[in-house]
Scaffold this motif. Structure first.
Motif, PDB file in Angstrom:
ATOM      1  N   ARG A   6      69.904  58.915  32.495  1.00 24.63           N
ATOM      2  CA  ARG A   6      69.464  59.624  31.282  1.00 24.63           C
ATOM      3  C   ARG A   6      70.651  60.197  30.515  1.00 24.63           C
ATOM      4  NH1 ARG A   6      63.706  62.466  32.440  1.00 24.63           N
ATOM      5  NH2 ARG A   6      63.924  62.900  30.220  1.00 24.63           N
ATOM      6  N   LEU A   7      71.643  60.674  31.242  1.00 29.58           N
ATOM      7  CA  LEU A   7      72.846  61.169  30.553  1.00 29.58           C
ATOM      8  C   LEU A   7      73.557  60.031  29.830  1.00 29.58           C
ATOM      9  CD1 LEU A   7      74.315  63.639  33.212  1.00 29.58           C
ATOM     10  CD2 LEU A   7      73.416  64.251  30.973  1.00 29.58           C
ATOM     11  N   ARG A   8      73.618  58.863  30.490  1.00 26.05           N
ATOM     12  CA  ARG A   8      74.295  57.725  29.851  1.00 26.05           C
ATOM     13  C   ARG A   8      73.566  57.285  28.591  1.00 26.05           C
ATOM     14  NH1 ARG A   8      76.381  56.199  35.085  1.00 26.05           N
ATOM     15  NH2 ARG A   8      74.392  55.402  35.784  1.00 26.05           N
ATOM     16  N   ARG A   9      72.242  57.395  28.610  1.00 23.01           N
ATOM     17  CA  ARG A   9      71.465  56.934  27.448  1.00 23.01           C
ATOM     18  C   ARG A   9      71.445  57.947  26.307  1.00 23.01           C
ATOM     19  NH1 ARG A   9      66.427  53.327  29.376  1.00 23.01           N
ATOM     20  NH2 ARG A   9      67.519  52.104  30.930  1.00 23.01           N
ATOM     21  N   ALA A  10      71.753  59.223  26.613  1.00 21.44           N
ATOM     22  CA  ALA A  10      71.738  60.264  25.570  1.00 21.44           C
ATOM     23  C   ALA A  10      73.059  60.232  24.821  1.00 21.44           C
ATOM     24  CB  ALA A  10      71.504  61.628  26.209  1.00 21.44           C
ATOM     25  N   VAL A  11      73.220  59.243  23.965  1.00 18.16           N
ATOM     26  CA  VAL A  11      74.501  59.054  23.269  1.00 18.16           C
ATOM     27  C   VAL A  11      74.568  59.949  22.030  1.00 18.16           C
ATOM     28  CG1 VAL A  11      74.818  56.704  24.078  1.00 18.16           C
ATOM     29  CG2 VAL A  11      73.582  57.128  21.962  1.00 18.16           C
ATOM     30  N   PRO A  12      75.772  60.307  21.618  1.00 21.46           N
ATOM     31  CA  PRO A  12      75.913  61.155  20.424  1.00 21.46           C
ATOM     32  C   PRO A  12      75.378  60.457  19.179  1.00 21.46           C
ATOM     33  CG  PRO A  12      78.002  60.931  21.601  1.00 21.46           C
ATOM     34  CD  PRO A  12      77.055  59.933  22.197  1.00 21.46           C
ATOM     35  N   PRO A  13      74.824  61.212  18.240  1.00 24.82           N
ATOM     36  CA  PRO A  13      74.397  60.593  16.985  1.00 24.82           C
ATOM     37  C   PRO A  13      75.599  60.061  16.205  1.00 24.82           C
ATOM     38  CG  PRO A  13      74.246  63.003  16.871  1.00 24.82           C
ATOM     39  CD  PRO A  13      74.580  62.660  18.289  1.00 24.82           C
ATOM     40  N   ASP A  14      75.378  58.997  15.471  1.00 22.40           N
ATOM     41  CA  ASP A  14      76.429  58.453  14.597  1.00 22.40           C
ATOM     42  C   ASP A  14      77.676  58.052  15.395  1.00 22.40           C
ATOM     43  OD1 ASP A  14      77.228  57.707  12.090  1.00 22.40           O
ATOM     44  OD2 ASP A  14      78.193  59.603  11.625  1.00 22.40           O
ATOM     45  N   ALA A  15      77.434  57.561  16.641  1.00 20.96           N
ATOM     46  CA  ALA A  15      78.574  57.309  17.538  1.00 20.96           C
ATOM     47  C   ALA A  15      79.488  56.193  17.022  1.00 20.96           C
ATOM     48  CB  ALA A  15      78.066  56.962  18.934  1.00 20.96           C
ATOM     49  N   GLU A  16      78.896  55.167  16.418  1.00 21.29           N
ATOM     50  CA  GLU A  16      79.734  54.054  15.957  1.00 21.29           C
ATOM     51  C   GLU A  16      80.664  54.477  14.831  1.00 21.29           C
ATOM     52  OE1 GLU A  16      77.547  50.577  15.025  1.00 21.29           O
ATOM     53  OE2 GLU A  16      76.604  50.448  16.989  1.00 21.29           O
ATOM     54  N   ALA A  17      80.109  55.247  13.888  1.00 20.15           N
ATOM     55  CA  ALA A  17      80.953  55.717  12.780  1.00 20.15           C
ATOM     56  C   ALA A  17      82.023  56.665  13.294  1.00 20.15           C
ATOM     57  CB  ALA A  17      80.085  56.410  11.725  1.00 20.15           C
ATOM     58  N   ALA A  18      81.655  57.501  14.262  1.00 14.43           N
ATOM     59  CA  ALA A  18      82.637  58.430  14.844  1.00 14.43           C
ATOM     60  C   ALA A  18      83.762  57.638  15.521  1.00 14.43           C
ATOM     61  CB  ALA A  18      81.952  59.352  15.848  1.00 14.43           C
ATOM     62  N   HIS A  19      83.376  56.564  16.193  1.00 13.84           N
ATOM     63  CA  HIS A  19      84.374  55.695  16.848  1.00 13.84           C
ATOM     64  C   HIS A  19      85.349  55.142  15.817  1.00 13.84           C
ATOM     65  CE1 HIS A  19      85.846  51.756  18.158  1.00 13.84           C
ATOM     66  NE2 HIS A  19      85.771  52.212  19.397  1.00 13.84           N
ATOM     67  N   ASP A  20      84.829  54.653  14.711  1.00 13.69           N
ATOM     68  CA  ASP A  20      85.686  54.054  13.682  1.00 13.69           C
ATOM     69  C   ASP A  20      86.623  55.091  13.065  1.00 13.69           C
ATOM     70  OD1 ASP A  20      84.399  51.717  14.230  1.00 13.69           O
ATOM     71  OD2 ASP A  20      83.090  51.758  12.466  1.00 13.69           O
ATOM     72  N   ARG A  21      86.050  56.279  12.776  1.00  7.67           N
ATOM     73  CA  ARG A  21      86.884  57.329  12.180  1.00  7.67           C
ATOM     74  C   ARG A  21      87.993  57.742  13.153  1.00  7.67           C
ATOM     75  NH1 ARG A  21      81.754  59.196  10.147  1.00  7.67           N
ATOM     76  NH2 ARG A  21      81.452  60.462  12.004  1.00  7.67           N
ATOM     77  N   ALA A  22      87.618  57.906  14.404  1.00  4.77           N
ATOM     78  CA  ALA A  22      88.604  58.350  15.396  1.00  4.77           C
ATOM     79  C   ALA A  22      89.689  57.301  15.587  1.00  4.77           C
ATOM     80  CB  ALA A  22      87.907  58.647  16.713  1.00  4.77           C
TER      81      ALA A  22
END
Lengths: 303, 187
Positions: A6-22
């Motif tokens: 359940r922790l693995r599935r509870a991903v941060p919102p907007d994770a893909e965009a955050a990845h790109d920005r980071a």
């Protein structure tokens, strides 16, 4: 399903965009430091220390995991990177290439989204930011509080000194919304040019803006009453014993009047006359006389 | 499966991975962009994920993980390259996330009565019971749960990572799991 699942599935919102920005930031930052090498002296000293402590743990039988952490202690985790520090206490709201950011005193930045403009609430508890037709309020860490949609693109906003209202320009009108996002409405008589309005620091209900005709107008936003209108201090002039505002003679006295000085709220003019200074309202009413030869400047309240 | 079996299961892949991590870190230090991309691809997700579960704010979590990554890269010259990169990065991320979560909790006590939250939107399906149970825990407890059950560290590792006694780690993990059980998250 396990806690791990359940922790693995509870991903941060907007994770893909955050990845790109980071990634963009990390890639830009990495070459600045990655070519630095450990000096021979520090490497020798550190290696000797690590070897000695590792030998101790080998004798004591401590596990490999512990040895990992001993080495970490010798090479301590860095503190977050310190950017350009602010010279004084407080936080600075800026727009950088990634959007809106709050710069803390230590130079670190908290991104709070993208916006066309933004302003602090008077005590720095909240930020009002606008983008196209959307006006939103958030905490300084970007946590949203409310948002509204204006009838047209927002051209500037200002939070009142008492924190109770936000004035903004949209669709050629001054609009007022309460600090909690409620009661959004157009100010009566508030046809305006796209110039950010300014609140009177001493009178939280008085808002100054540029009217559609290009005049600077101060209006009480509670009553809608127009407080004063003038085109700036240059419009108050003296000639001999005559004081003119907007070209209209509002006061004539015997003798000679000195240079007129507007009060910060644009409501009064101080003008020297002989050994005294006259305080005159914008409509020419003489209100009081203060001993002194000339009026030089009028400070803001509290200064 | 005993708990020690579970620990071994977690450690074996981590040890295998550590060897290639060393090569990656060396390549990044030489300025190889491809190595940096691989290091980022491997470690960004868990770091960001852990920060979000602890701080429970998307913007803050992104900021924390990003700062940690940049900081770690900037200090690669101080990093012992024989060691795995992950624990080093996670130590920075988790400690920073705890600090931010504490600060946000203190501010919210002042602000929540002044401005009601209106119009927050998030259309994605979320595990509401899990997140609510985590929100009910202090940040230090959330950190222990995340380090153990998301990132797979042992209580001993967590003790060294957070610089707290192992008994404290165990009690925080126990209380965290109790809270998750009460919320129906775990059996």
């Amino acid at each position: 399903m396990t806690v791990e699942d359940r922790l693995r599935r509870a991903v941060p919102p907007d994770a893909e965009a955050a990845h790109d920005r980071a990634w963009a930031v990390v890639r830009a930052a990495a070459p600045l430091r990655t070519t630095k090498r450990v000096t021979t002296t520090s490497f020798v000293v550190r290696s000797a220390g690590a070897a000695a402590v590792a030998a101790l743990f080998a004798l004591s039988g401590a596990g490999a995991a512990t040895a990992d952490w001993v080495t970490d202690t010798l090479a301590p985790a860095p503190k977050p990177r310190v950017a350009v520090q602010l010279p004084t206490a407080g936080r600075l709201l800026i727009a950088d290439r990634h959007g809106l950011a709050v710069v803390r005193q230590d130079g670190t930045r908290v991104r709070v989204g993208t916006a066309d403009g933004a302003t602090w609430s008077p005590h720095g508890l909240f930020i009002a930011a606008w983008k196209q037709k959307e006006l939103r309020a958030m905490e300084p860490d970007g946590d949203p509080r409310w948002r509204i949609t204006a009838p047209a693109t927002i051209r500037g906003a200002a939070w009142s000194p008492d924190g109770l209202r936000i004035a903004y320009i949209a669709g050629g009108r001054v609009r007022i919304v309460s600090g909690n996002g409620m009661n959004d409405h157009a100010l009566i008589g508030g046809a305006a040019r796209p110039v950010t309005p300014v609140w009177n620091p001493g009178r939280a209900q008085e808002l100054t803006y540029v009217s559609a005709a290009g005049r600077v107008v101060a209006r009480d936003v509670g009553t809608g009453r127009r407080v004063v209108a003038h085109r700036g201090h240059a419009r108050a002039t003296t000639s001999g014993g005559s004081l003119r505002i907007d070209g209209r003679a509002v006061l004539t006295v015997r003798g000679r009047l000195g240079r007129p000085v507007w009060s910060p709220d644009g409501r009064y003019v101080a003008v020297g006359r002989g050994t005294s200074v006259l305080i005159v309202s914008a409509d020419g009413r003489r209100l009081s006389t203060v001993a002194g030869r000339a009026a030089y400047d009028w400070a803001l309240p509290g200064s | 499966v005993t708990s020690s079996d579970a620990v071994d299961d977690l450690r074996l892949p981590a040890q295998r991975r550590a060897r290639s991590e060393r090569a990656l870190v060396r390549a990044v230090a030489r300025g190889e962009e491809a190595a940096l991309a691989e290091l980022f691809a491997r470690f960004w997700g868990p770091a960001h994920h852990a920060a979000w579960l602890i701080v429970r704010d998307a913007a803050a979590a992104e900021d924390i993980a990003q700062e940690a990554f940049v900081s770690a890269l900037a200090h690669l010259d101080r990093f012992d390259r024989r060691r795995p990169f992950g624990p080093w990065l996670h130590r920075i991320v988790v400690n920073r996330a705890i600090d931010v979560a504490r600060a946000r909790a203190a501010r919210r006590e002042v602000a929540s009565d002044v401005l009601p939250e209106v119009g927050v939107e998030d259309a994605r399906p979320i595990d509401a019971s899990l997140l609510a149970a985590l929100d009910g825990l202090p940040p230090e407890f959330r950190a222990c749960v995340v380090l153990r059950h998301l990132l797979g560290y042992t209580p001993g590792d967590i003790s060294r990572l957070l610089d707290i006694p192992r008994g404290t780690v165990n009690s925080r993990l126990r209380r965290g799991l109790d809270a998750l059980k009460e919320a129906g998250v775990s059996r």
